[in-house]
Design a protein around this motif. Structure first.
Motif, PDB file in Angstrom:
ATOM      1  N   UNK A 185      -2.793  15.016   9.441  1.00  0.00           N
ATOM      2  CA  UNK A 185      -1.449  14.467   9.590  1.00  0.00           C
ATOM      3  C   UNK A 185      -0.593  14.739   8.349  1.00  0.00           C
ATOM      4  N   UNK A 186      -1.228  15.157   7.260  1.00  0.00           N
ATOM      5  CA  UNK A 186      -0.503  15.436   6.022  1.00  0.00           C
ATOM      6  C   UNK A 186       0.117  16.825   6.046  1.00  0.00           C
ATOM      7  N   UNK A 187       1.215  16.968   5.329  1.00  0.00           N
ATOM      8  CA  UNK A 187       1.842  18.268   5.132  1.00  0.00           C
ATOM      9  C   UNK A 187       1.401  18.791   3.766  1.00  0.00           C
ATOM     10  N   UNK A 188       1.166  20.095   3.687  1.00  0.00           N
ATOM     11  CA  UNK A 188       0.696  20.696   2.448  1.00  0.00           C
ATOM     12  C   UNK A 188       1.660  20.430   1.289  1.00  0.00           C
ATOM     13  N   UNK A 189       2.951  20.559   1.537  1.00  0.00           N
ATOM     14  CA  UNK A 189       3.936  20.316   0.488  1.00  0.00           C
ATOM     15  C   UNK A 189       3.882  18.872  -0.006  1.00  0.00           C
ATOM     16  N   UNK A 190       3.640  17.933   0.901  1.00  0.00           N
ATOM     17  CA  UNK A 190       3.543  16.519   0.514  1.00  0.00           C
ATOM     18  C   UNK A 190       2.312  16.273  -0.356  1.00  0.00           C
ATOM     19  N   UNK A 191       1.215  16.943  -0.050  1.00  0.00           N
ATOM     20  CA  UNK A 191       0.003  16.779  -0.860  1.00  0.00           C
ATOM     21  C   UNK A 191       0.229  17.343  -2.258  1.00  0.00           C
ATOM     22  N   UNK A 235       0.849  -1.186   0.000  1.00  0.00           N
ATOM     23  CA  UNK A 235       0.000   0.000   0.000  1.00  0.00           C
ATOM     24  C   UNK A 235       0.889   1.242   0.000  1.00  0.00           C
ATOM     25  N   UNK A 236       0.606   2.161  -0.906  1.00  0.00           N
ATOM     26  CA  UNK A 236       1.393   3.395  -1.001  1.00  0.00           C
ATOM     27  C   UNK A 236       0.785   4.428  -0.061  1.00  0.00           C
ATOM     28  N   UNK A 237       1.619   4.959   0.822  1.00  0.00           N
ATOM     29  CA  UNK A 237       1.188   5.962   1.799  1.00  0.00           C
ATOM     30  C   UNK A 237       1.932   7.272   1.547  1.00  0.00           C
ATOM     31  N   UNK A 238       1.319   8.364   1.983  1.00  0.00           N
ATOM     32  CA  UNK A 238       1.882   9.699   1.757  1.00  0.00           C
ATOM     33  C   UNK A 238       2.693  10.119   2.973  1.00  0.00           C
ATOM     34  N   UNK A 239       3.953  10.458   2.720  1.00  0.00           N
ATOM     35  CA  UNK A 239       4.838  10.914   3.788  1.00  0.00           C
ATOM     36  C   UNK A 239       4.995   9.869   4.871  1.00  0.00           C
ATOM     37  N   UNK A 240       5.071  10.314   6.080  1.00  0.00           N
ATOM     38  CA  UNK A 240       5.217   9.417   7.239  1.00  0.00           C
ATOM     39  C   UNK A 240       3.858   9.201   7.899  1.00  0.00           C
ATOM     40  N   UNK A 241       2.782   9.254   7.092  1.00  0.00           N
ATOM     41  CA  UNK A 241       1.434   9.130   7.643  1.00  0.00           C
ATOM     42  C   UNK A 241       0.821   7.789   7.262  1.00  0.00           C
ATOM     43  N   UNK A 242      -0.382   7.559   7.755  1.00  0.00           N
ATOM     44  CA  UNK A 242      -1.132   6.354   7.390  1.00  0.00           C
ATOM     45  C   UNK A 242      -2.092   6.645   6.237  1.00  0.00           C
ATOM     46  N   UNK A 243      -2.095   7.890   5.748  1.00  0.00           N
ATOM     47  CA  UNK A 243      -2.986   8.284   4.660  1.00  0.00           C
ATOM     48  C   UNK A 243      -2.464   7.680   3.356  1.00  0.00           C
ATOM     49  N   UNK A 244      -3.368   7.021   2.626  1.00  0.00           N
ATOM     50  CA  UNK A 244      -2.945   6.337   1.406  1.00  0.00           C
ATOM     51  C   UNK A 244      -2.972   7.254   0.193  1.00  0.00           C
ATOM     52  N   UNK A 245      -2.209   6.841  -0.808  1.00  0.00           N
ATOM     53  CA  UNK A 245      -2.214   7.533  -2.097  1.00  0.00           C
ATOM     54  C   UNK A 245      -3.640   7.542  -2.645  1.00  0.00           C
ATOM     55  N   UNK A 246      -4.346   6.426  -2.489  1.00  0.00           N
ATOM     56  CA  UNK A 246      -5.732   6.310  -2.959  1.00  0.00           C
ATOM     57  C   UNK A 246      -6.587   7.450  -2.400  1.00  0.00           C
TER      58      UNK A 246
END
Length: 111
Positions: free
Chosen positions: A51-57, A19-30
């Motif tokens: 938990x996401x960073x704006x730059x990562x999004x 599963x692809x996750x964004x940054x160091x979070x549990x939020x998935x790419x999906x």
């Protein structure tokens, strides 16, 4: 002063289950791409998932736009896996039987 331009890798990590996750979070790419495709801005996505960073999004959206075909194939694969898991769970745990038991229990309590 000279601005040094460097390429940064996408803030995406694949976990042990693929599963692809964004940054160091549990939020998935999906999750991020689905919200983006539904019209959410990067700021709105960060608001929904704090938990996401704006730059990562923004970087995740840029990655999607630059690799749309590959990401869409990944998302299709994930949807297929979800359908298979749902089917297996429904076979193991009859949802209608569960619903009937819950309704019966609710009826008993109100009587």
């Amino acid at each position: 002063m000279t601005l040094v331009v460097i390429a940064e890798p996408a803030p995406l990590e694949t976990d042990a289950d693929g599963v692809v996750r964004v940054g160091k979070t549990r939020v998935t790419l999906d999750t991020v791409i689905t919200a983006f495709k539904q019209g959410a801005t990067a700021e709105e996505i960060v608001y929904r998932y704090s938990s996401l960073k704006l730059a990562d999004v923004y970087a995740t959206i840029a990655f999607y736009l630059n690799h749309q075909q590959e990401v869409e194939a990944y998302l299709q694969q994930r949807q297929q896996q979800a359908k298979e898991i749902r089917k297996m769970n429904e076979a193991r745990f009859d949802p209608q039987g569960l619903r009937d038991r819950l309704l019966a229990r609710q009826t008993e309590r109100s009587a």
